[in-house]
Scaffold this motif. Structure first.
Motif, PDB file in Angstrom:
ATOM      1  N   SER A  34       0.835  -1.200   0.000  1.00  0.00           N
ATOM      2  CA  SER A  34       0.000   0.000   0.000  1.00  0.00           C
ATOM      3  C   SER A  34       0.874   1.257   0.000  1.00  0.00           C
ATOM      4  CB  SER A  34      -0.897   0.057   1.239  1.00  0.00           C
ATOM      5  OG  SER A  34      -1.201  -1.200   1.664  1.00  0.00           O
ATOM      6  N   HIS A  35       1.928   1.175   0.820  1.00  0.00           N
ATOM      7  CA  HIS A  35       2.829   2.336   0.926  1.00  0.00           C
ATOM      8  C   HIS A  35       3.523   2.623  -0.392  1.00  0.00           C
ATOM      9  CE1 HIS A  35       6.221   4.782   2.397  1.00  0.00           C
ATOM     10  NE2 HIS A  35       5.280   5.235   3.250  1.00  0.00           N
ATOM     11  N   ASP A  36       4.042   1.550  -0.982  1.00  0.00           N
ATOM     12  CA  ASP A  36       4.800   1.713  -2.220  1.00  0.00           C
ATOM     13  C   ASP A  36       3.897   2.112  -3.372  1.00  0.00           C
ATOM     14  OD1 ASP A  36       6.859   1.051  -0.683  1.00  0.00           O
ATOM     15  OD2 ASP A  36       7.214  -0.951  -1.545  1.00  0.00           O
ATOM     16  N   LEU A  37       2.574   1.754  -3.247  1.00  0.00           N
ATOM     17  CA  LEU A  37       1.645   2.102  -4.330  1.00  0.00           C
ATOM     18  C   LEU A  37       1.385   3.607  -4.382  1.00  0.00           C
ATOM     19  CD1 LEU A  37      -1.036  -0.729  -4.195  1.00  0.00           C
ATOM     20  CD2 LEU A  37       0.562  -0.262  -6.045  1.00  0.00           C
ATOM     21  N   ARG A  38       1.559   4.284  -3.252  1.00  0.00           N
ATOM     22  CA  ARG A  38       1.231   5.709  -3.201  1.00  0.00           C
ATOM     23  C   ARG A  38       2.177   6.553  -4.080  1.00  0.00           C
ATOM     24  NH1 ARG A  38      -1.390   6.886   2.279  1.00  0.00           N
ATOM     25  NH2 ARG A  38      -1.141   9.065   1.674  1.00  0.00           N
ATOM     26  N   ALA A  39       3.445   6.175  -4.103  1.00  0.00           N
ATOM     27  CA  ALA A  39       4.435   6.980  -4.866  1.00  0.00           C
ATOM     28  C   ALA A  39       4.064   7.091  -6.349  1.00  0.00           C
ATOM     29  CB  ALA A  39       5.821   6.379  -4.668  1.00  0.00           C
ATOM     30  N   PRO A  40       3.857   5.951  -7.061  1.00  0.00           N
ATOM     31  CA  PRO A  40       3.445   6.097  -8.484  1.00  0.00           C
ATOM     32  C   PRO A  40       2.145   6.853  -8.631  1.00  0.00           C
ATOM     33  CG  PRO A  40       3.518   3.772  -7.797  1.00  0.00           C
ATOM     34  CD  PRO A  40       4.057   4.571  -6.672  1.00  0.00           C
ATOM     35  N   LEU A  41       1.226   6.636  -7.670  1.00  0.00           N
ATOM     36  CA  LEU A  41      -0.071   7.328  -7.774  1.00  0.00           C
ATOM     37  C   LEU A  41       0.132   8.837  -7.705  1.00  0.00           C
ATOM     38  CD1 LEU A  41      -2.861   5.576  -5.710  1.00  0.00           C
ATOM     39  CD2 LEU A  41      -2.802   6.057  -8.135  1.00  0.00           C
ATOM     40  N   ARG A  42       0.984   9.221  -6.713  1.00  0.00           N
ATOM     41  CA  ARG A  42       1.255  10.657  -6.592  1.00  0.00           C
ATOM     42  C   ARG A  42       1.833  11.204  -7.904  1.00  0.00           C
ATOM     43  NH1 ARG A  42       2.489  10.121  -1.295  1.00  0.00           N
ATOM     44  NH2 ARG A  42       4.667   9.609  -1.756  1.00  0.00           N
ATOM     45  N   GLY A  43       2.718  10.408  -8.523  1.00  0.00           N
ATOM     46  CA  GLY A  43       3.297  10.803  -9.813  1.00  0.00           C
ATOM     47  C   GLY A  43       2.221  11.023 -10.856  1.00  0.00           C
ATOM     48  N   ILE A  44       1.301  10.027 -10.968  1.00  0.00           N
ATOM     49  CA  ILE A  44       0.222  10.093 -11.968  1.00  0.00           C
ATOM     50  C   ILE A  44      -0.628  11.333 -11.717  1.00  0.00           C
ATOM     51  CG2 ILE A  44      -1.893   8.977 -12.822  1.00  0.00           C
ATOM     52  CD1 ILE A  44      -0.496   6.265 -12.046  1.00  0.00           C
ATOM     53  N   ASP A  45      -1.005  11.519 -10.436  1.00  0.00           N
ATOM     54  CA  ASP A  45      -1.885  12.652 -10.099  1.00  0.00           C
ATOM     55  C   ASP A  45      -1.169  13.992 -10.345  1.00  0.00           C
ATOM     56  OD1 ASP A  45      -4.359  13.637  -9.102  1.00  0.00           O
ATOM     57  OD2 ASP A  45      -3.354  14.139  -7.188  1.00  0.00           O
ATOM     58  N   GLY A  46       0.095  14.046  -9.898  1.00  0.00           N
ATOM     59  CA  GLY A  46       0.870  15.284 -10.039  1.00  0.00           C
ATOM     60  C   GLY A  46       1.026  15.672 -11.494  1.00  0.00           C
ATOM     61  N   PHE A  47       1.416  14.672 -12.318  1.00  0.00           N
ATOM     62  CA  PHE A  47       1.648  14.997 -13.732  1.00  0.00           C
ATOM     63  C   PHE A  47       0.336  15.276 -14.439  1.00  0.00           C
ATOM     64  CE2 PHE A  47       5.838  13.258 -12.853  1.00  0.00           C
ATOM     65  CZ  PHE A  47       6.626  14.263 -13.467  1.00  0.00           C
ATOM     66  N   SER A  48      -0.780  14.643 -14.007  1.00  0.00           N
ATOM     67  CA  SER A  48      -2.089  14.957 -14.596  1.00  0.00           C
ATOM     68  C   SER A  48      -2.445  16.405 -14.297  1.00  0.00           C
ATOM     69  CB  SER A  48      -3.180  14.042 -14.012  1.00  0.00           C
ATOM     70  OG  SER A  48      -2.889  12.717 -14.263  1.00  0.00           O
ATOM     71  N   LEU A  49      -2.181  16.817 -13.027  1.00  0.00           N
ATOM     72  CA  LEU A  49      -2.465  18.210 -12.635  1.00  0.00           C
ATOM     73  C   LEU A  49      -1.589  19.177 -13.436  1.00  0.00           C
ATOM     74  CD1 LEU A  49      -4.091  19.964 -10.646  1.00  0.00           C
ATOM     75  CD2 LEU A  49      -2.146  19.823  -9.073  1.00  0.00           C
ATOM     76  N   ALA A  50      -0.278  18.797 -13.603  1.00  0.00           N
ATOM     77  CA  ALA A  50       0.641  19.633 -14.379  1.00  0.00           C
ATOM     78  C   ALA A  50       0.147  19.771 -15.802  1.00  0.00           C
ATOM     79  CB  ALA A  50       2.041  19.013 -14.346  1.00  0.00           C
ATOM     80  N   LEU A  51      -0.297  18.668 -16.410  1.00  0.00           N
ATOM     81  CA  LEU A  51      -0.850  18.708 -17.766  1.00  0.00           C
ATOM     82  C   LEU A  51      -2.027  19.659 -17.802  1.00  0.00           C
ATOM     83  CD1 LEU A  51      -0.905  15.119 -19.292  1.00  0.00           C
ATOM     84  CD2 LEU A  51       0.070  17.167 -20.347  1.00  0.00           C
ATOM     85  N   LEU A  52      -2.933  19.554 -16.878  1.00  0.00           N
ATOM     86  CA  LEU A  52      -4.151  20.374 -16.870  1.00  0.00           C
ATOM     87  C   LEU A  52      -3.802  21.859 -16.724  1.00  0.00           C
ATOM     88  CD1 LEU A  52      -6.830  18.489 -14.729  1.00  0.00           C
ATOM     89  CD2 LEU A  52      -7.080  19.289 -17.064  1.00  0.00           C
ATOM     90  N   GLU A  53      -2.822  22.132 -15.880  1.00  0.00           N
ATOM     91  CA  GLU A  53      -2.508  23.542 -15.629  1.00  0.00           C
ATOM     92  C   GLU A  53      -1.612  24.127 -16.730  1.00  0.00           C
ATOM     93  OE1 GLU A  53      -0.962  23.653 -11.621  1.00  0.00           O
ATOM     94  OE2 GLU A  53      -2.989  23.505 -10.738  1.00  0.00           O
ATOM     95  N   ASP A  54      -0.536  23.373 -17.106  1.00  0.00           N
ATOM     96  CA  ASP A  54       0.457  23.925 -18.038  1.00  0.00           C
ATOM     97  C   ASP A  54      -0.003  23.833 -19.486  1.00  0.00           C
ATOM     98  OD1 ASP A  54       1.837  24.246 -15.748  1.00  0.00           O
ATOM     99  OD2 ASP A  54       3.244  22.603 -16.072  1.00  0.00           O
ATOM    100  N   TYR A  55      -0.817  22.790 -19.785  1.00  0.00           N
ATOM    101  CA  TYR A  55      -1.203  22.610 -21.186  1.00  0.00           C
ATOM    102  C   TYR A  55      -2.682  22.790 -21.375  1.00  0.00           C
ATOM    103  CZ  TYR A  55       3.527  20.794 -21.621  1.00  0.00           C
ATOM    104  OH  TYR A  55       4.881  20.656 -21.574  1.00  0.00           O
ATOM    105  N   ALA A  56      -3.283  23.665 -20.573  1.00  0.00           N
ATOM    106  CA  ALA A  56      -4.728  23.868 -20.667  1.00  0.00           C
ATOM    107  C   ALA A  56      -5.119  24.433 -22.027  1.00  0.00           C
ATOM    108  CB  ALA A  56      -5.183  24.808 -19.534  1.00  0.00           C
ATOM    109  N   GLY A  57      -4.276  25.311 -22.585  1.00  0.00           N
ATOM    110  CA  GLY A  57      -4.601  25.942 -23.855  1.00  0.00           C
ATOM    111  C   GLY A  57      -4.564  24.987 -25.018  1.00  0.00           C
ATOM    112  N   ARG A  58      -3.762  23.996 -24.900  1.00  0.00           N
ATOM    113  CA  ARG A  58      -3.583  23.086 -26.041  1.00  0.00           C
ATOM    114  C   ARG A  58      -4.474  21.865 -25.945  1.00  0.00           C
ATOM    115  NH1 ARG A  58       2.782  22.303 -26.128  1.00  0.00           N
ATOM    116  NH2 ARG A  58       2.923  23.919 -24.521  1.00  0.00           N
ATOM    117  N   LEU A  59      -5.187  21.758 -24.902  1.00  0.00           N
ATOM    118  CA  LEU A  59      -6.075  20.574 -24.775  1.00  0.00           C
ATOM    119  C   LEU A  59      -7.511  20.966 -25.044  1.00  0.00           C
ATOM    120  CD1 LEU A  59      -4.788  18.872 -21.514  1.00  0.00           C
ATOM    121  CD2 LEU A  59      -4.733  17.877 -23.790  1.00  0.00           C
TER     122      LEU A  59
END
Lengths: 187, 482
Positions: free
Chosen positions: B274-299
């Motif tokens: 469970s502990h180790d699963l959180r790290a990749p999840l945080r990555g997925i969520d973080g990069f999804s948020l980055a995509l939404l914020e940084d590439y909002a104009g292009r999506l």
């Protein structure tokens, strides 16, 4: 109550008195000759006669020589009695020859005068001679009645009796007042 | 005699022996004495009769020729017979004729008459034997002889007899004692020994003890043999029992250790997973948020929508992992018990829930003064879950009612949380407490399906029980004991 009644009662009382006196007479001390009669009879029980005498005849005769001092008492005493199976009878004898066949001969005191003659005649005849004549045993008699303190007792001349073949039982001798065993000098 | 029961068998045997031989001897002595006395009496009577006959026959001529002195001298011959006290000769009409007194006094004697048809009668009276005989001479009764004798000879004989009997009794009792002591060794000793052994065995529980056999083929030996055999069987059974018990114990310990080890492993595994699963999840969520914020104009809108859904999914998975971690923490956490005011705890949880749903009208009915010795942190988790569930499943009701209290049923008491919400199908009641088990769709009522599993774990760790009652659309009730 009539005169007949009184007489009947009087007779009854007399009868009772008579019977009572008779009974009294029997109960009270017997007379001298009643005792002597009984003794005469009893001697027969303690004396053995020689066989020739004891087997002859079937009567046991007690004889009285001379005047009979007993009257009916002797007859009454021996009435119905037996000695050694022989009937006891009383005979009064007058002659000496008749006395020879007696077992016991009582010599009355009336015969004292011819005593020597009588005893000589009876010598060796096995007749038990009894008398109350004084000095009887000294004079050749066998049993003599003596009076001692109002009691009738007897003396025995044993040698005379034994010479005649008579056996006197020790029981008899035990109650004799005096037993002479040998002829006394001066007889 | 009652005390005899408590005597040892050896004493009893000895006593029995003594009593038996004593009784036999006493009876034998009595019989002998009785026989002897009877025959002695008869010989006494016979002797006295002979003396009477002799005195009588010697008195015939004195009677017939009226010579009492001769009769008395005849009677005086009785002086030779020491036992003759007095004698008398009587005439036929009962008048005394001659008398004899051993001790010199001269009392008159009055003899009873000889009954008709008999020549002699005798009787015992006042310690004397009296005899009356009619004197018969040549078939004719001539007089009566009366003679009395004391029983001194008999008394003397009796005394001598008693003395001898006492001596014999003493001697034979001693002999009996000797014999009894010999037999005691043969009979009583093995039994006494057996009794002692049995006492020691039952007192010390020492089944290794053995009674010593007598070596003879008698009942005590059989008894001892059977006793020893029994001890052996008890010992064997004891050994087998102890062995089985030890094996079982060892098995249980091994299994428990294995179970604990595998449980620990499993927990460690699930925690690390469970502990180790959180790290990749945080990555997925973080990069999804980055995509939404940084590439909002292009999506375009659809792209943004996809990213939103990715984020929602990862957040949901994060929640799931949190709950899993929670569950495993609950399992491992050390329990610290203290007295906890459950009513106050429920009120504080209810307050939080009310604040989270300000738009809803929820009525909480919480019983006062409920206290229990529990771990306060863990029990708060239980109440949060149960009250939270109740709040969640009553969300479709216009007016929600949630109760917390204590119920008594079947002689024991249980806490309960009851609501008037959606309820459940009782057929699936056993699935409620499984991890990831849900009876309702996520769209209908959100949730991970971990909550009740956690609750159950906590209740079990408090050595309690938990169960649920309910029906579809009729509300649900959760009961638990602590």
């Amino acid at each position: 109550m009539t005169g007949r009644h009184i007489r009947a009662i009087a007779v009854g009382i007399a009868c009772i008195l008579f019977v009572a006196s008779c009974l009294h007479a029997q109960q009270s001390n017997p007379t001298e000759y009643q005792v002597k009669a009984a003794y005469l009879y009893n001697f027969g029980k303690f004396i053995e006669w020689p066989a020739k005498v004891s087997t002859a005849g079937d009567l046991f005769s007690i004889c009285v020589l001379g005047d009979d001092p007993f009257g009916v008492t002797l007859d009454k005493t021996i009435a119905g009695e037996n000695i050694n199976g022989k009937k006891v009878v009383v005979r009064r004898v007058a002659k000496l020859q008749d006395a020879v066949h007696c077992r016991i001969l009582f010599i009355s005191s009336t015969e004292e005068g011819r005593l020597k003659e009588i005893l000589a005649a009876l010598d060796r005849t096995s007749v038990l001679t009894v008398s109350d004549i004084s000095q009887f045993t000294r004079r050749g008699g066998m049993i003599q009645f003596v009076m001692e303190a109002n009691r009738v007792r007897f003396e025995v001349n044993l040698s005379t009796a034994e010479r005649d073949g008579l056996t006197l039982s020790s029981q008899l001798l035990k109650v004799a007042v005096n037993v002479r065993r040998s002829p006394q000098p001066g007889d | 005699m009652l005390r005899v029961r408590n005597y040892s068998i050896a004493t009893k045997l000895t006593m029995m022996n003594m009593l038996v031989s004593g009784a036999a001897l006493v009876i034998a002595c009595l019989a002998f004495a009785a026989y002897d006395l009877i025959s002695f009496r008869q010989s006494m009577i016979h002797n006295l009769s002979i003396q009477a006959q002799m005195a009588g026959s010697n008195s015939v001529s004195p009677l017939l020729f009226n010579d009492p002195q001769a009769a008395e001298s005849t009677l005086s011959a009785l002086r030779a017979a020491r036992s003759v006290v007095s004698a008398g000769i009587y005439t036929l009409d009962g008048r005394p004729f001659a008398t004899y007194w051993r001790d010199g006094n001269d009392q008159p004697l009055t003899p009873p008459q000889v009954p008709a048809g008999e020549t002699e009668v005798h009787w015992f009276k006042d310690g004397q034997l009296a005899l009356v005989r009619s004197i018969v001479f040549q078939g004719k009764p001539t007089g009566i002889v009366y003679i009395r004798s004391d029983l001194q000879d008999m008394t003397l004989r009796l005394q001598r007899y008693a003395g001898i009997a006492a001596m014999v009794l003493l001697a034979s009792l001693l002999a009996a004692l000797l014999v009894a002591s010999m037999f005691q060794r043969a009979v009583a000793e093995p039994i006494v020994h057996l009794a002692q052994t049995a006492r020691i065995v039952s007192r010390d529980k020492n089944y290794a003890m053995r009674a010593t056999p007598t070596g003879k083929r008698d009942e005590p030996d059989i008894l001892i043999g059977a006793f020893n055999e029994m001890l052996e069987q008890i010992q064997e059974r004891d050994g087998a029992l102890r062995k089985a018990h030890d094996e079982l114990e060892q098995n249980v310990q091994e299994r428990t250790a294995q179970l604990a080890a595998s449980n620990k492993e499993l927990e460690a595994f699930s925690y690390s997973v469970s502990h180790d699963l959180r790290a990749p999840l945080r990555g997925i969520d973080g990069f999804s948020l980055a995509l939404l914020e940084d590439y909002a104009g292009r999506l375009d809108e659809e792209g943004k929508n996809h990213l939103q859904r990715i984020r929602a999914a990862t957040q949901r998975m994060g929640l799931l992992i949190d709950d899993l971690l929670n569950l495993s923490r609950m399992t491992r956490a050390e329990i610290r018990k203290e007295v906890v005011n459950l009513s106050a705890l429920a009120h504080s949880v209810a307050e939080v829930l009310q604040e989270a749903h300000p738009e809803r009208r929820i009525e909480f009915r919480i019983e006062d003064r409920l206290e229990a010795r529990v771990d306060s942190n863990l029990i708060r988790v239980v109440l949060e879950n149960l009250l939270g569930n109740a709040c969640k499943f009553t969300s479709k009701r216009a007016s929600a009612c949630i109760e917390f209290g204590k119920a008594h049923c079947n002689g024991s008491s249980a806490y309960f949380v009851r609501d008037n919400g959606a309820g459940f199908d009782p057929a699936h009641a056993n699935r409620l407490f499984g991890a990831f088990q849900r009876l309702h769709g996520t769209s209908e009522f959100p949730g991970t399906g971990i909550g009740l599993a956690t609750v159950q774990r906590i209740i079990h760790r408090h050595d309690g029980k938990i169960w649920a009652e309910g029906a579809v659309e009729k509300g649900a009730a959760f009961y638990f004991t602590l």
